[in-house]
Design a protein around this motif. Structure first.
Motif, PDB file in Angstrom:
ATOM      1  N   THR A  46      -9.138  -0.694   4.899  1.00 32.77           N
ATOM      2  CA  THR A  46      -8.633  -1.676   3.939  1.00 32.77           C
ATOM      3  C   THR A  46      -9.059  -3.035   4.459  1.00 32.77           C
ATOM      4  O   THR A  46      -8.847  -3.345   5.630  1.00 32.77           O
ATOM      5  N   VAL A  98      -5.436  -3.990  -3.008  1.00 25.88           N
ATOM      6  CA  VAL A  98      -5.902  -2.655  -3.369  1.00 25.88           C
ATOM      7  C   VAL A  98      -5.652  -2.362  -4.835  1.00 25.88           C
ATOM      8  O   VAL A  98      -4.544  -2.546  -5.348  1.00 25.88           O
ATOM      9  N   LEU A 134     -11.305   0.186   0.929  1.00 19.25           N
ATOM     10  CA  LEU A 134     -10.594  -0.362  -0.224  1.00 19.25           C
ATOM     11  C   LEU A 134     -10.503  -1.866  -0.015  1.00 19.25           C
ATOM     12  O   LEU A 134     -10.143  -2.329   1.069  1.00 19.25           O
ATOM     13  N   LYS A 176      -8.883  -5.456  -0.457  1.00 18.88           N
ATOM     14  CA  LYS A 176      -7.565  -6.048  -0.715  1.00 18.88           C
ATOM     15  C   LYS A 176      -7.669  -7.145  -1.766  1.00 18.88           C
ATOM     16  O   LYS A 176      -8.641  -7.902  -1.761  1.00 18.88           O
ATOM     17  N   GLU A 205      -8.782   2.569  -7.634  1.00 18.60           N
ATOM     18  CA  GLU A 205      -9.689   2.768  -6.506  1.00 18.60           C
ATOM     19  C   GLU A 205      -9.000   3.543  -5.390  1.00 18.60           C
ATOM     20  O   GLU A 205      -9.629   4.338  -4.677  1.00 18.60           O
ATOM     21  N   LEU A 206      -7.703   3.327  -5.225  1.00 17.66           N
ATOM     22  CA  LEU A 206      -6.929   4.078  -4.241  1.00 17.66           C
ATOM     23  C   LEU A 206      -6.944   5.561  -4.575  1.00 17.66           C
ATOM     24  O   LEU A 206      -7.220   6.401  -3.708  1.00 17.66           O
ATOM     25  N   LEU A 266       0.826  -1.200   0.000  1.00 16.11           N
ATOM     26  CA  LEU A 266       0.000   0.000   0.000  1.00 16.11           C
ATOM     27  C   LEU A 266       0.865   1.257   0.000  1.00 16.11           C
ATOM     28  O   LEU A 266       0.577   2.218  -0.725  1.00 16.11           O
TER      29      LEU A 266
END
Length: 264
Positions: A95, A118, A114, A116, A122-123, A32
């Motif tokens: 997350t 990720v 979000l 996983k 979308e982040l 991430l």
């Protein structure tokens, strides 16, 4: 212990969003952090933590504006951590690797998340949404609602959080009479005459509420069958609701309504 993310401090640090990542999986934290550095250059990850205890310390010391928070931590949950901290000015993006039922519970609680692993797109979207948000994503009422919804297991959530421009409204699903779309907004008509405007699309709420007895009867209208008084076939067809409203039923949606009423 919490882990401090060591990296050169950019000269424009005062323009950046301070962020903390809290996840009990080292690989997930690193992945991430790498995605944030690559796709969200306006975000500066100042610390990482791996537990409820270390997460609290990291937030208290670094006072982040944004927290990426795993739901399942080794010594508890992300909700436990936020409840122990109390009200925080930080906005929270969860997350999670929860199943579909868990994701539905998060959506009913009006919390950002979000899934996983990720997805970078979308982040970026989640960070952009956070930047434009007017209220803190750490509202305790939404967290309590999420805990309640997760405990219900396979049952449909009984309450839903509706995030309007100035507050989070928590309402009984059974008291929602109908929903109407207006561009990218959804207007909820609640029993007793209350109206709530939410900046999410009707399509999103159709997916959330369909298992709870809601039917899309028109491209702009979603109704709660509990509040349907009668279906009037004349004048092109419309649903007469308990609040006295006439909701148009499109030709292509009529069959779907008939099926929901057991009249197919």
């Amino acid at each position: 212990m919490f882990l401090i993310k060591i990296r050169p401090i950019p000269y424009y640090i005062w323009l950046m969003i301070r962020a903390v990542i809290i996840d009990d999986a080292p690989d997930a934290r690193q992945s991430l952090a790498d995605d944030i550095e690559k796709h969200c250059p306006q975000v500066n990850v100042v610390a990482e933590a791996e537990s409820v205890a270390s997460g609290i310390k990291a937030i208290q010391q670094f006072q982040p504006e944004l927290v990426f928070l795993d739901i399942q931590l080794g010594d508890g949950t992300g909700f436990d951590m936020l409840e122990q901290i109390g009200n925080t000015t930080a906005k929270v993006i969860f997350t999670t690797g929860l199943d579909n039922q868990g994701i539905r519970a998060i959506k009913f609680s009006a919390l950002d998340y979000l899934l996983k692993p990720v997805d970078p797109d979308e982040l970026v979207a989640a960070v952009e949404k956070m930047k434009s948000a007017q209220t803190s994503g750490g509202a305790l009422e939404s967290l309590r609602l999420l805990t309640e919804n997760l405990r219900q297991s396979q049952q449909s959530p009984k309450r839903i959080a509706l995030n309007s421009a100035d507050r989070v409204h928590v309402v009984q699903v059974s008291e929602i009479i109908r929903c109407t779309s207006e561009r990218n907004y959804t207007i909820f008509f609640i029993k007793g005459g209350k109206q709530i405007v939410v900046t999410r699309t009707l399509k999103e709420y159709e997916e959330m509420l369909e298992p709870s007895g809601f039917v899309r009867v028109h491209h702009s209208h979603l109704i709660n069958l509990e509040h349907l008084r009668e279906f009037v076939k004349a004048d092109g067809g419309y649903a007469l609701m308990n609040d006295g409203s006439h909701v148009p039923v499109s030709v292509r949606k009529r069959e779907e309504l008939m099926k929901a009423l057991g009249l197919d």
